[in-house]
Design a protein around this motif. Sequence first.
Motif, PDB file in Angstrom:
ATOM      1  N   GLY A 188       0.796  -1.219   0.000  1.00  0.00           N
ATOM      2  CA  GLY A 188       0.000   0.000   0.000  1.00  0.00           C
ATOM      3  C   GLY A 188       0.826   1.266   0.000  1.00  0.00           C
ATOM      4  O   GLY A 188       0.293   2.369   0.156  1.00  0.00           O
ATOM      5  N   GLU A 189       2.153   1.150  -0.170  1.00  0.00           N
ATOM      6  CA  GLU A 189       3.029   2.313  -0.239  1.00  0.00           C
ATOM      7  C   GLU A 189       4.234   1.993  -1.129  1.00  0.00           C
ATOM      8  O   GLU A 189       4.428   0.851  -1.548  1.00  0.00           O
ATOM      9  N   TYR A 190       5.058   3.038  -1.376  1.00  0.00           N
ATOM     10  CA  TYR A 190       6.158   2.884  -2.327  1.00  0.00           C
ATOM     11  C   TYR A 190       7.546   2.824  -1.662  1.00  0.00           C
ATOM     12  O   TYR A 190       8.551   2.649  -2.349  1.00  0.00           O
ATOM     13  N   LYS A 191       7.615   2.973  -0.350  1.00  0.00           N
ATOM     14  CA  LYS A 191       8.906   3.090   0.323  1.00  0.00           C
ATOM     15  C   LYS A 191       9.838   1.909   0.053  1.00  0.00           C
ATOM     16  O   LYS A 191      11.035   2.084  -0.201  1.00  0.00           O
ATOM     17  N   THR A 192       9.311   0.694   0.110  1.00  0.00           N
ATOM     18  CA  THR A 192      10.156  -0.482  -0.112  1.00  0.00           C
ATOM     19  C   THR A 192      10.731  -0.490  -1.526  1.00  0.00           C
ATOM     20  O   THR A 192      11.883  -0.883  -1.734  1.00  0.00           O
ATOM     21  N   ALA A 193       9.954  -0.014  -2.485  1.00  0.00           N
ATOM     22  CA  ALA A 193      10.442   0.047  -3.868  1.00  0.00           C
ATOM     23  C   ALA A 193      11.639   0.985  -3.971  1.00  0.00           C
ATOM     24  O   ALA A 193      12.592   0.718  -4.712  1.00  0.00           O
ATOM     25  N   PHE A 194      11.613   2.086  -3.229  1.00  0.00           N
ATOM     26  CA  PHE A 194      12.741   3.017  -3.256  1.00  0.00           C
ATOM     27  C   PHE A 194      13.999   2.378  -2.656  1.00  0.00           C
ATOM     28  O   PHE A 194      15.120   2.647  -3.101  1.00  0.00           O
ATOM     29  N   MET A 195      13.824   1.536  -1.665  1.00  0.00           N
ATOM     30  CA  MET A 195      14.970   0.831  -1.091  1.00  0.00           C
ATOM     31  C   MET A 195      15.580  -0.150  -2.103  1.00  0.00           C
ATOM     32  O   MET A 195      16.802  -0.275  -2.205  1.00  0.00           O
ATOM     33  N   TYR A 196      14.729  -0.836  -2.846  1.00  0.00           N
ATOM     34  CA  TYR A 196      15.238  -1.709  -3.915  1.00  0.00           C
ATOM     35  C   TYR A 196      16.058  -0.896  -4.918  1.00  0.00           C
ATOM     36  O   TYR A 196      17.128  -1.321  -5.365  1.00  0.00           O
ATOM     37  N   ALA A 197      15.531   0.264  -5.290  1.00  0.00           N
ATOM     38  CA  ALA A 197      16.216   1.100  -6.271  1.00  0.00           C
ATOM     39  C   ALA A 197      17.565   1.597  -5.747  1.00  0.00           C
ATOM     40  O   ALA A 197      18.534   1.696  -6.507  1.00  0.00           O
ATOM     41  N   ILE A 198      17.631   1.913  -4.448  1.00  0.00           N
ATOM     42  CA  ILE A 198      18.902   2.327  -3.854  1.00  0.00           C
ATOM     43  C   ILE A 198      19.929   1.203  -3.966  1.00  0.00           C
ATOM     44  O   ILE A 198      21.105   1.436  -4.284  1.00  0.00           O
ATOM     45  N   CYS A 199      19.495  -0.020  -3.736  1.00  0.00           N
ATOM     46  CA  CYS A 199      20.400  -1.171  -3.871  1.00  0.00           C
ATOM     47  C   CYS A 199      20.938  -1.283  -5.293  1.00  0.00           C
ATOM     48  O   CYS A 199      22.134  -1.537  -5.497  1.00  0.00           O
ATOM     49  N   PHE A 200      20.077  -1.078  -6.277  1.00  0.00           N
ATOM     50  CA  PHE A 200      20.522  -1.126  -7.675  1.00  0.00           C
ATOM     51  C   PHE A 200      21.533  -0.024  -7.957  1.00  0.00           C
ATOM     52  O   PHE A 200      22.514  -0.229  -8.688  1.00  0.00           O
ATOM     53  N   ALA A 201      21.315   1.166  -7.417  1.00  0.00           N
ATOM     54  CA  ALA A 201      22.237   2.277  -7.643  1.00  0.00           C
ATOM     55  C   ALA A 201      23.606   1.985  -7.033  1.00  0.00           C
ATOM     56  O   ALA A 201      24.651   2.308  -7.615  1.00  0.00           O
ATOM     57  N   VAL A 202      23.615   1.372  -5.848  1.00  0.00           N
ATOM     58  CA  VAL A 202      24.886   1.000  -5.201  1.00  0.00           C
ATOM     59  C   VAL A 202      25.616  -0.039  -6.045  1.00  0.00           C
ATOM     60  O   VAL A 202      26.837   0.046  -6.252  1.00  0.00           O
ATOM     61  N   ILE A 203      24.889  -1.025  -6.549  1.00  0.00           N
ATOM     62  CA  ILE A 203      25.502  -2.040  -7.413  1.00  0.00           C
ATOM     63  C   ILE A 203      26.059  -1.392  -8.674  1.00  0.00           C
ATOM     64  O   ILE A 203      27.131  -1.745  -9.153  1.00  0.00           O
ATOM     65  N   GLY A 204      25.328  -0.411  -9.212  1.00  0.00           N
ATOM     66  CA  GLY A 204      25.816   0.306 -10.380  1.00  0.00           C
ATOM     67  C   GLY A 204      27.129   1.007 -10.107  1.00  0.00           C
ATOM     68  O   GLY A 204      28.041   1.003 -10.945  1.00  0.00           O
ATOM     69  N   LEU A 205      27.247   1.618  -8.930  1.00  0.00           N
ATOM     70  CA  LEU A 205      28.494   2.282  -8.554  1.00  0.00           C
ATOM     71  C   LEU A 205      29.650   1.286  -8.505  1.00  0.00           C
ATOM     72  O   LEU A 205      30.769   1.585  -8.940  1.00  0.00           O
ATOM     73  N   VAL A 206      29.372   0.095  -8.006  1.00  0.00           N
ATOM     74  CA  VAL A 206      30.393  -0.960  -7.978  1.00  0.00           C
ATOM     75  C   VAL A 206      30.818  -1.330  -9.401  1.00  0.00           C
ATOM     76  O   VAL A 206      32.004  -1.532  -9.685  1.00  0.00           O
ATOM     77  N   PHE A 207      29.855  -1.380 -10.319  1.00  0.00           N
ATOM     78  CA  PHE A 207      30.169  -1.704 -11.717  1.00  0.00           C
ATOM     79  C   PHE A 207      31.090  -0.662 -12.355  1.00  0.00           C
ATOM     80  O   PHE A 207      31.899  -0.992 -13.222  1.00  0.00           O
ATOM     81  N   THR A 208      30.967   0.605 -11.955  1.00  0.00           N
ATOM     82  CA  THR A 208      31.852   1.625 -12.530  1.00  0.00           C
ATOM     83  C   THR A 208      33.308   1.366 -12.136  1.00  0.00           C
ATOM     84  O   THR A 208      34.224   1.562 -12.944  1.00  0.00           O
TER      85      THR A 208
END
Length: 410
Positions: A377-397
Amino acid sequence: MDKKRWVVLIACCFINLVLGSIYAWSVFSSAMAGYFNNSLGLSVTAGDLALVYTIANSVGPITMITGGWFNDHMGPKRVILVGGIMWGLGMFLSGFATSVGFLIVTYGIIGGLGLGMAYGSTVSTCVKFFPDKRGLIGGITTAVYGMSSVILPPIVTAIVDKTSAPFAFKAVGVAFIVLIIISVLFVEQCPQDYKPAGWNPPVKAAFNREQKDWKGMIKTPEFYVMLFLLTCGAFSGMMITSQASSVAQSMVGMTPAAAAIAVSVIALFNAFGRIFAGFLSDKLGRINALSIACVLSIVGLACLFLSSDSQSVALFYVGVSVVGISYGSFMGVYPGFTADQYGPKNNSVNYGIMFIGFAIAGYFGPQIMRNTFASTGEYKTAFMYAICFAVIGLVFTFLFRLITRRKSSN
């Protein structure tokens, strides 16, 4: 030819302005959900319609790759014309939709396939004409693509208020077809090995890399790092833009009209990020610009996570603006990034294959957003998933830097 390349760039920008209307989907979807529910007696939410957006983005690489081959061998004019008409036709036919399945066929499949064909051709053509400014030109062409969602949401909202959601689809579709046909008359194929007058590539720069076709590209380890880095970088942007209007209304209590403005704000910063990051990548290097974009994504998503009510509107705007810049950075840098690594000769096909990373984000981002809201019923957990993807992206750089340094030392 040096003057003519600017004419080609302007024409391709007009075409991308039409194609970029896909980013205004959240406004269309909210209006169509109301039409389905109030006029047809269905029970449809904007989240249910996210599947249409997901499919439209997911099928794009199919025609980016096939259309890219025709673009590299036969020129962009016919490829863009066919793809652009398919996109406009998909929009027009969506005005006759009576179900989500109907929209999947018209907007998702017909429109999505046409969009991928035309967009891949416009970007690759412009990058070939400007080997001296790949980052900046990649940023401009993709920024105009993103600018459509700054311009279109208020127009669509006004048309819907005056008429109906189906009429908005039909009117926009017809207008798009006309604009595509006129603009494509000014598009030409870039001569092979073209160099602007007075410009020569730096001796040790990435411009001098070996020309690789798609077979040679997929044999390199950095290709897979670049592919998944694009997935991680595009994830947050695709997730939020797919349902931005609904997110704004649900999280911070915006009205539909105010939410439409929020969609335009995301698009505006998305476009700004494409130009600025493209320019910055010409100066600092592509991978350094993408590292900065990953960090910005984490900051923006954290702001959205902390936005929870009508008192958080300012924080919400900060969050979507920063995420928009980050998302735009990846879209602006990657055309030149791919051409740098594998050469401009086969870049239409190579960039189309690389764009699979974007399609992956385009599939999973909106779905995770939708499923998270349905279950919690809210979007907060989705934002946490997205933060994890962004961190993984930083590792890929950092992984990309490691691979390229090892190659250069051998």
